[in-house]
Design an enzyme around this catalytic site. Structure first.
Site, PDB file in Angstrom:
ATOM      1  N   HIS A  99       0.387  -1.201  -0.022  1.00  0.00           N
ATOM      2  CA  HIS A  99      -0.054  -0.183   0.042  1.00  0.00           C
ATOM      3  C   HIS A  99       1.149   1.156   0.145  1.00  0.00           C
ATOM      4  O   HIS A  99       2.117   1.305   0.735  1.00  0.00           O
ATOM      5  CB  HIS A  99      -1.266  -0.020   1.311  1.00  0.00           C
ATOM      6  CG  HIS A  99       0.018  -0.411   2.732  1.00  0.00           C
ATOM      7  ND1 HIS A  99       0.513   0.928   2.906  1.00  0.00           N
ATOM      8  CD2 HIS A  99       0.142  -1.554   3.483  1.00  0.00           C
ATOM      9  CE1 HIS A  99       0.951   0.641   4.248  1.00  0.00           C
ATOM     10  NE2 HIS A  99       1.021  -0.383   4.200  1.00  0.00           N
ATOM     11  N   GLU A 158      -2.023  -7.228   7.188  1.00  0.00           N
ATOM     12  CA  GLU A 158      -0.286  -7.295   7.630  1.00  0.00           C
ATOM     13  C   GLU A 158      -0.620  -8.857   8.134  1.00  0.00           C
ATOM     14  O   GLU A 158      -1.877  -9.065   9.235  1.00  0.00           O
ATOM     15  CB  GLU A 158      -0.584  -5.763   7.938  1.00  0.00           C
ATOM     16  CG  GLU A 158       1.149  -5.554   8.638  1.00  0.00           C
ATOM     17  CD  GLU A 158       2.123  -6.148   8.536  1.00  0.00           C
ATOM     18  OE1 GLU A 158       2.384  -7.531   7.208  1.00  0.00           O
ATOM     19  OE2 GLU A 158       2.660  -5.424   6.938  1.00  0.00           O
TER      20      GLU A 158
END
Length: 215
Positions: A11, A86
């Site tokens: 990201h 994550e």
């Protein structure tokens, strides 16, 4: 040979990346730099005619916003995949590593040494648990899309696991590769051979990203 082309992206930048805070599963949006990175990435993939057929993204805002920019630019369908999140860092999320080291030096040392068995307090994942989740998810998605060019928008820790798998490195080997925000990384997946490295950390479309360790 059957194969799936994977274009992998961490990201864009968040305020917590810039501040060195652990994000984990906390839902932090892109900052102004991250939004610019996402747009530059989208323009590159559109202009180079990457022919991405499908986009998967972690459902956390920072990955989803980056993926949406590319979906809008390329017209590729976007599907959310929470399994691409994550690593879960439990009670450490929202804190800086320096603060954790000062307050919990033993935990910080085990984290620094990449102890594969260590579990962050408060519901975190060990590296072994995280690796298993990531590999199962990515290989399953790749298997569902044999012969296609698939993009995945995810997080630094996920990319670290995938790079190690593709190059045969262990979880505790020192990291010498970059995990830049919004850079282009490429792997090939085959049913028999698993993941193979094709290209990594191509940031030619960026001029001001910062590689922060906490994804």
């Amino acid at each position: 040979m059957e194969w799936t082309r994977l274009l992998l992206v961490r990201h864009g930048e968040t305020a917590w990346n810039a501040d060195g805070r652990v994000q984990g599963h906390l839902d932090i949006a892109l900052n102004a730099v991250g939004r610019t990175q996402a747009q530059r990435l989208a323009a590159r993939l559109r202009d180079e005619g990457e022919a991405i057929e499908l986009i998967y993204s972690s459902d956390l805002a920072r990955a989803r916003q980056t993926a949406q920019a590319v979906a809008d630019a390329t017209g590729a369908p976007l599907r959310l995949a929470p399994e691409l999140r994550e690593r879960r860092f439990g009670a450490f999320e929202g804190r800086r590593f320096a603060d954790i080291a000062a307050e919990l030096p033993q935990d910080a040392e085990r984290w620094r040494r990449r102890d594969p068995q260590w579990v962050p307090s408060g519901g975190g994942e060990s590296l072994l648990q995280f690796k298993e989740r990531v590999m199962q998810a990515v290989c399953a998605l790749a298997a569902e899309n044999i012969g296609k060019h698939v993009a995945m928008f995810t997080h630094g820790g996920v990319l670290d696991v995938l790079y190690r798998a593709a190059t045969g490195l262990g979880l505790q080997d020192a990291r010498t590769w970059q995990l830049d925000n919004a850079a282009v990384n490429r792997l090939l997946w085959t049913p028999d051979g698993g993941l193979t490295l094709v290209g990594w950390a191509d940031r030619s479309h960026l001029d001001d990203t910062r590689d922060e360790r906490f994804a």
